[in-house]
Design an enzyme around this catalytic site. Structure first.
Site, short mmCIF file in Angstrom:
data_model
loop_
_atom_site.label_atom_id
_atom_site.label_comp_id
_atom_site.label_asym_id
_atom_site.label_seq_id
_atom_site.Cartn_x
_atom_site.Cartn_y
_atom_site.Cartn_z
N LEU A 35 1.04 -1.29 -0.40
CA LEU A 35 -0.25 0.12 -0.09
C LEU A 35 0.86 0.81 0.12
O LEU A 35 2.08 1.53 0.57
CB LEU A 35 -0.76 -0.39 1.76
N SER A 36 0.24 2.60 -0.90
CA SER A 36 1.21 3.73 -0.65
C SER A 36 1.25 3.67 1.08
O SER A 36 0.22 3.14 2.09
CB SER A 36 -0.13 4.52 -1.24
N GLY A 37 2.47 3.97 1.42
CA GLY A 37 3.24 4.52 3.30
C GLY A 37 3.04 3.69 3.69
O GLY A 37 3.04 3.40 4.73
N GLY A 39 6.01 1.99 2.95
CA GLY A 39 7.42 1.46 3.71
C GLY A 39 7.83 0.96 2.30
O GLY A 39 9.36 1.24 2.34
N LYS A 40 7.27 1.37 1.46
CA LYS A 40 7.96 0.41 0.46
C LYS A 40 9.79 1.57 -0.61
O LYS A 40 10.53 0.88 -0.18
CB LYS A 40 7.62 0.77 -1.11
N SER A 108 2.08 -1.89 -7.79
CA SER A 108 1.87 -2.62 -8.55
C SER A 108 0.54 -3.69 -7.45
O SER A 108 0.52 -4.49 -6.90
CB SER A 108 3.04 -3.62 -7.77
N1 LIG Z 1 -5.03 6.92 -6.99
C1 LIG Z 1 -3.80 6.88 -5.94
N2 LIG Z 1 -3.48 5.84 -5.97
C2 LIG Z 1 -2.11 5.40 -5.11
N3 LIG Z 1 -1.55 6.02 -5.56
C3 LIG Z 1 -1.01 7.17 -5.91
C4 LIG Z 1 -2.72 7.86 -6.44
N4 LIG Z 1 -2.60 9.05 -6.71
C5 LIG Z 1 -1.35 9.41 -6.88
N5 LIG Z 1 -0.57 8.28 -6.43
C6 LIG Z 1 0.74 8.59 -5.56
O1 LIG Z 1 1.34 7.75 -6.32
C7 LIG Z 1 1.89 6.40 -5.99
C8 LIG Z 1 2.20 4.89 -7.07
O2 LIG Z 1 2.21 5.44 -7.93
P1 LIG Z 1 2.30 3.28 -8.59
O3 LIG Z 1 3.10 3.75 -10.43
O4 LIG Z 1 3.33 2.32 -7.42
O5 LIG Z 1 0.88 3.29 -8.53
S1 LIG Z 1 0.21 1.05 -9.25
O6 LIG Z 1 1.67 -0.06 -9.25
O7 LIG Z 1 0.43 1.96 -11.13
O8 LIG Z 1 -0.58 0.87 -8.66
C9 LIG Z 1 2.21 6.52 -4.64
O9 LIG Z 1 3.54 5.88 -4.31
P2 LIG Z 1 3.58 6.05 -2.87
O10 LIG Z 1 3.05 6.44 -1.65
O11 LIG Z 1 4.95 5.60 -3.02
O12 LIG Z 1 3.02 4.31 -3.08
C10 LIG Z 1 1.40 8.18 -4.55
O13 LIG Z 1 2.50 8.85 -4.64
N1 LIG Z 2 9.40 0.27 10.38
C1 LIG Z 2 8.97 1.37 9.19
N2 LIG Z 2 9.15 0.83 7.80
C2 LIG Z 2 9.05 1.77 6.81
N3 LIG Z 2 8.85 2.93 6.75
C3 LIG Z 2 8.38 3.35 8.02
C4 LIG Z 2 8.84 2.50 9.44
N4 LIG Z 2 8.35 3.59 10.37
C5 LIG Z 2 7.47 5.02 9.93
N5 LIG Z 2 8.05 4.69 8.33
C6 LIG Z 2 7.85 6.03 7.64
O1 LIG Z 2 6.64 5.46 7.21
C7 LIG Z 2 6.52 6.36 5.76
C8 LIG Z 2 6.55 5.04 4.65
O2 LIG Z 2 6.78 5.89 2.76
P1 LIG Z 2 7.42 5.32 2.16
O3 LIG Z 2 8.72 4.55 1.85
O4 LIG Z 2 7.27 6.74 0.88
O5 LIG Z 2 6.30 4.44 1.72
P2 LIG Z 2 5.47 3.48 -0.27
O6 LIG Z 2 6.83 4.38 -0.43
O7 LIG Z 2 5.19 2.51 1.08
O8 LIG Z 2 4.60 5.06 -0.05
C9 LIG Z 2 7.77 7.21 6.06
O9 LIG Z 2 7.34 8.47 5.82
C10 LIG Z 2 8.38 6.52 6.50
O10 LIG Z 2 9.75 7.15 7.20
#
Ligand SMILES: Nc1ncnc2c1ncn2[C@@H]1O[C@H](COP(=O)(O)OS(=O)(=O)O)[C@@H](OP(=O)(O)O)[C@H]1O
Ligand SMILES: Nc1ncnc2c1ncn2[C@@H]1O[C@H](COP(=O)(O)OP(=O)(O)O)[C@@H](O)[C@H]1O
Length: 199
Positions: A35-37, A39-40, A108
Protein backbone atom coordinates in the site's frame (compact mmCIF):
# COMPACT_ATOMS: atom_id res chain seq x y z
CA UNK A 1 -1.25 -2.15 -32.16
CA UNK A 2 1.92 -4.26 -32.06
CA UNK A 3 3.42 -5.50 -35.30
CA UNK A 4 6.48 -7.70 -35.01
CA UNK A 5 6.53 -8.72 -38.69
CA UNK A 6 9.50 -6.57 -39.64
CA UNK A 7 11.35 -6.66 -36.34
CA UNK A 8 14.39 -8.87 -35.81
CA UNK A 9 15.60 -9.90 -32.36
CA UNK A 10 19.39 -9.47 -32.02
CA UNK A 11 21.09 -11.87 -29.65
CA UNK A 12 23.59 -9.83 -27.59
CA UNK A 13 27.28 -10.83 -27.90
CA UNK A 14 27.99 -10.16 -24.25
CA UNK A 15 26.14 -12.74 -22.20
CA UNK A 16 24.69 -12.69 -18.68
CA UNK A 17 27.57 -14.96 -17.69
CA UNK A 18 30.10 -12.35 -18.95
CA UNK A 19 28.37 -9.69 -16.88
CA UNK A 20 28.21 -11.90 -13.82
CA UNK A 21 31.98 -12.48 -14.14
CA UNK A 22 32.55 -8.74 -14.36
CA UNK A 23 30.33 -7.70 -11.42
CA UNK A 24 30.80 -10.77 -9.24
CA UNK A 25 27.04 -11.16 -8.74
CA UNK A 26 23.95 -12.20 -10.64
CA UNK A 27 21.12 -9.92 -11.71
CA UNK A 28 17.68 -9.98 -10.17
CA UNK A 29 14.59 -7.93 -9.53
CA UNK A 30 13.65 -7.16 -5.95
CA UNK A 31 10.00 -6.30 -6.57
CA UNK A 32 8.50 -4.38 -3.64
CA UNK A 33 4.72 -4.25 -3.47
CA UNK A 34 2.41 -2.77 -0.85
CA UNK A 35 0.00 0.00 0.00
CA UNK A 36 0.94 3.66 -0.28
CA UNK A 37 2.78 4.55 2.92
CA UNK A 38 3.65 0.94 3.74
CA UNK A 39 7.36 1.76 3.45
CA UNK A 40 8.29 0.48 -0.03
CA UNK A 41 10.44 3.50 -0.97
CA UNK A 42 12.01 3.83 2.46
CA UNK A 43 13.01 0.17 2.71
CA UNK A 44 13.92 -0.15 -1.00
CA UNK A 45 16.28 2.82 -0.72
CA UNK A 46 17.81 1.49 2.50
CA UNK A 47 18.46 -1.87 0.78
CA UNK A 48 19.90 0.01 -2.21
CA UNK A 49 22.29 1.92 0.11
CA UNK A 50 23.41 -1.27 1.76
CA UNK A 51 24.05 -3.05 -1.56
CA UNK A 52 25.79 -0.01 -3.05
CA UNK A 53 28.19 0.11 -0.10
CA UNK A 54 28.98 -3.56 -0.75
CA UNK A 55 30.04 -2.63 -4.29
CA UNK A 56 26.95 -4.20 -5.85
CA UNK A 57 25.62 -2.86 -9.11
CA UNK A 58 22.06 -1.87 -8.17
CA UNK A 59 19.40 0.65 -9.17
CA UNK A 60 16.04 1.73 -7.71
CA UNK A 61 12.98 2.29 -9.91
CA UNK A 62 10.43 4.18 -7.83
CA UNK A 63 6.70 4.72 -8.47
CA UNK A 64 6.53 8.48 -8.19
CA UNK A 65 9.76 8.97 -10.19
CA UNK A 66 8.79 6.75 -13.11
CA UNK A 67 5.43 8.53 -13.28
CA UNK A 68 7.28 11.83 -13.80
CA UNK A 69 8.80 10.55 -17.04
CA UNK A 70 8.31 7.24 -18.84
CA UNK A 71 4.75 6.80 -17.57
CA UNK A 72 3.58 10.40 -17.31
CA UNK A 73 0.72 9.61 -19.69
CA UNK A 74 -0.79 7.16 -17.18
CA UNK A 75 -3.22 7.76 -14.32
CA UNK A 76 -4.63 5.48 -11.65
CA UNK A 77 -7.48 3.62 -13.34
CA UNK A 78 -7.11 -0.18 -13.21
CA UNK A 79 -6.07 -0.23 -16.88
CA UNK A 80 -3.49 2.51 -16.44
CA UNK A 81 -2.00 0.78 -13.39
CA UNK A 82 -1.76 -2.45 -15.41
CA UNK A 83 0.01 -0.65 -18.26
CA UNK A 84 2.27 1.08 -15.72
CA UNK A 85 3.37 -2.27 -14.31
CA UNK A 86 3.70 -3.88 -17.75
CA UNK A 87 6.12 -1.14 -18.89
CA UNK A 88 8.05 -1.22 -15.62
CA UNK A 89 8.34 -4.99 -15.93
CA UNK A 90 9.89 -4.57 -19.38
CA UNK A 91 12.26 -1.90 -18.05
CA UNK A 92 13.20 -4.12 -15.10
CA UNK A 93 13.98 -6.94 -17.55
CA UNK A 94 16.34 -4.63 -19.48
CA UNK A 95 18.08 -3.72 -16.21
CA UNK A 96 18.44 -7.41 -15.38
CA UNK A 97 19.93 -8.02 -18.84
CA UNK A 98 22.40 -5.22 -18.11
CA UNK A 99 23.68 -7.12 -15.06
CA UNK A 100 22.09 -5.08 -12.28
CA UNK A 101 20.10 -5.89 -9.21
CA UNK A 102 17.06 -3.72 -9.83
CA UNK A 103 14.90 -2.72 -6.91
CA UNK A 104 11.37 -1.60 -7.79
CA UNK A 105 8.96 0.22 -5.47
CA UNK A 106 5.47 0.33 -7.00
CA UNK A 107 2.13 -0.35 -5.38
CA UNK A 108 1.55 -2.90 -8.18
CA UNK A 109 -1.87 -3.76 -6.75
CA UNK A 110 -2.83 -6.68 -9.00
CA UNK A 111 -1.56 -10.25 -8.62
CA UNK A 112 -1.97 -10.93 -12.35
CA UNK A 113 0.36 -8.09 -13.43
CA UNK A 114 2.98 -9.03 -10.84
CA UNK A 115 2.83 -12.61 -12.14
CA UNK A 116 3.17 -11.30 -15.69
CA UNK A 117 6.44 -9.61 -14.69
CA UNK A 118 7.62 -12.77 -12.91
CA UNK A 119 6.96 -14.69 -16.13
CA UNK A 120 8.99 -12.20 -18.20
CA UNK A 121 12.07 -13.15 -16.22
CA UNK A 122 13.98 -16.39 -15.77
CA UNK A 123 13.20 -18.71 -12.87
CA UNK A 124 14.48 -17.20 -9.63
CA UNK A 125 15.18 -13.73 -11.04
CA UNK A 126 11.97 -12.20 -9.64
CA UNK A 127 11.98 -11.78 -5.89
CA UNK A 128 8.67 -10.47 -4.61
CA UNK A 129 8.92 -8.40 -1.41
CA UNK A 130 5.56 -7.77 0.20
CA UNK A 131 5.71 -4.72 2.45
CA UNK A 132 2.85 -5.76 4.67
CA UNK A 133 1.38 -2.92 6.68
CA UNK A 134 -2.25 -2.58 7.79
CA UNK A 135 -4.21 0.16 6.06
CA UNK A 136 -4.88 2.02 9.32
CA UNK A 137 -1.13 2.28 10.03
CA UNK A 138 -0.43 3.50 6.45
CA UNK A 139 -3.19 6.02 6.92
CA UNK A 140 -1.80 7.10 10.30
CA UNK A 141 1.64 7.65 8.67
CA UNK A 142 0.17 9.37 5.62
CA UNK A 143 3.61 10.72 4.59
CA UNK A 144 2.29 12.62 1.57
CA UNK A 145 -1.14 13.53 3.01
CA UNK A 146 -2.72 11.49 0.23
CA UNK A 147 -5.00 9.39 2.44
CA UNK A 148 -6.59 12.50 3.91
CA UNK A 149 -7.18 13.79 0.38
CA UNK A 150 -8.62 10.40 -0.63
CA UNK A 151 -10.95 10.39 2.42
CA UNK A 152 -12.17 13.89 1.62
CA UNK A 153 -12.81 12.88 -2.01
CA UNK A 154 -10.15 15.22 -3.41
CA UNK A 155 -8.31 12.16 -4.87
CA UNK A 156 -10.32 9.40 -6.51
CA UNK A 157 -9.33 5.74 -7.07
CA UNK A 158 -6.89 5.73 -4.18
CA UNK A 159 -5.44 2.30 -3.35
CA UNK A 160 -6.98 0.82 -0.22
CA UNK A 161 -9.78 3.42 -0.16
CA UNK A 162 -11.67 3.20 -3.45
CA UNK A 163 -9.24 1.12 -5.52
CA UNK A 164 -8.24 -2.48 -4.72
CA UNK A 165 -4.98 -3.92 -3.43
CA UNK A 166 -4.43 -7.67 -3.87
CA UNK A 167 -1.85 -8.91 -1.38
CA UNK A 168 0.64 -11.49 -2.70
CA UNK A 169 -0.22 -15.06 -1.73
CA UNK A 170 3.27 -16.46 -1.83
CA UNK A 171 5.90 -13.71 -1.81
CA UNK A 172 9.56 -14.68 -1.48
CA UNK A 173 9.88 -12.13 1.35
CA UNK A 174 7.19 -10.66 3.57
CA UNK A 175 8.00 -7.67 5.77
CA UNK A 176 5.70 -6.50 8.58
CA UNK A 177 6.74 -2.86 8.40
CA UNK A 178 4.41 -1.92 11.27
CA UNK A 179 6.33 -4.32 13.55
CA UNK A 180 9.93 -4.02 12.31
CA UNK A 181 12.24 -1.03 12.14
CA UNK A 182 13.65 -0.06 8.74
CA UNK A 183 17.00 -1.55 9.83
CA UNK A 184 15.36 -4.86 10.80
CA UNK A 185 13.52 -4.95 7.48
CA UNK A 186 16.78 -4.42 5.59
CA UNK A 187 18.40 -7.20 7.64
CA UNK A 188 15.56 -9.57 6.77
CA UNK A 189 15.97 -8.88 3.05
CA UNK A 190 19.77 -9.06 3.07
CA UNK A 191 19.76 -12.33 5.00
CA UNK A 192 17.36 -13.80 2.38
CA UNK A 193 19.71 -12.68 -0.43
CA UNK A 194 22.71 -14.15 1.39
CA UNK A 195 20.94 -17.43 2.10
CA UNK A 196 20.07 -17.77 -1.58
CA UNK A 197 23.67 -16.91 -2.58
CA UNK A 198 22.40 -13.90 -4.50
CA UNK A 199 24.96 -11.64 -2.84
N1 LIG B 1 -4.99 7.29 -6.69
C1 LIG B 1 -3.78 6.94 -6.26
N2 LIG B 1 -3.59 5.69 -5.74
C2 LIG B 1 -2.37 5.33 -5.33
N3 LIG B 1 -1.26 6.13 -5.35
C3 LIG B 1 -1.42 7.39 -5.85
C4 LIG B 1 -2.68 7.83 -6.31
N4 LIG B 1 -2.53 9.12 -6.74
C5 LIG B 1 -1.24 9.45 -6.56
N5 LIG B 1 -0.56 8.42 -6.03
C6 LIG B 1 0.91 8.43 -5.82
O1 LIG B 1 1.45 7.57 -6.83
C7 LIG B 1 2.25 6.57 -6.23
C8 LIG B 1 1.83 5.18 -6.74
O2 LIG B 1 2.27 4.97 -8.03
P1 LIG B 1 2.55 3.50 -8.55
O3 LIG B 1 3.09 3.65 -9.92
O4 LIG B 1 3.38 2.79 -7.55
O5 LIG B 1 1.07 2.88 -8.54
S1 LIG B 1 0.55 1.55 -9.28
O6 LIG B 1 1.56 0.50 -9.07
O7 LIG B 1 0.38 1.85 -10.70
O8 LIG B 1 -0.72 1.24 -8.62
C9 LIG B 1 2.01 6.60 -4.75
O9 LIG B 1 3.29 6.45 -4.21
P2 LIG B 1 3.58 5.59 -2.90
O10 LIG B 1 2.89 6.36 -1.80
O11 LIG B 1 5.08 5.64 -2.80
O12 LIG B 1 3.07 4.20 -3.04
C10 LIG B 1 1.38 7.95 -4.49
O13 LIG B 1 2.37 8.87 -4.08
N1 LIG C 1 9.28 0.41 10.01
C1 LIG C 1 9.11 1.24 8.98
N2 LIG C 1 9.41 0.87 7.72
C2 LIG C 1 9.22 1.73 6.68
N3 LIG C 1 8.74 2.98 6.80
C3 LIG C 1 8.43 3.41 8.05
C4 LIG C 1 8.59 2.57 9.17
N4 LIG C 1 8.18 3.26 10.27
C5 LIG C 1 7.80 4.47 9.83
N5 LIG C 1 7.96 4.58 8.50
C6 LIG C 1 7.62 5.79 7.73
O1 LIG C 1 6.52 5.48 6.89
C7 LIG C 1 6.61 6.23 5.67
C8 LIG C 1 6.60 5.26 4.51
O2 LIG C 1 6.62 6.02 3.33
P1 LIG C 1 7.21 5.47 1.97
O3 LIG C 1 8.51 4.78 2.19
O4 LIG C 1 7.17 6.60 1.00
O5 LIG C 1 6.12 4.34 1.61
P2 LIG C 1 5.61 3.89 0.18
O6 LIG C 1 6.78 3.99 -0.77
O7 LIG C 1 5.17 2.47 0.40
O8 LIG C 1 4.48 4.81 -0.15
C9 LIG C 1 7.90 7.03 5.73
O9 LIG C 1 7.60 8.33 6.19
C10 LIG C 1 8.73 6.27 6.78
O10 LIG C 1 9.65 7.10 7.45
Amino acid sequence: MSNLNNITWHEPKITNEDRRNQTGHGSYVLWFTGLSGSGKSTIANAVSNYLYRQGINEYVLDGDNVRYGLNKDLGFSDDDRKENIRRIGEVAKLFVDSGKIVITAFISPFCSEREQVRNLLKEGEFIEVFVDCPLDECERRDPKQLYSKARSGEIKEFTGIDSPYEAPENPEISIRSDQLSVEQSVEQIISYLEKKNII
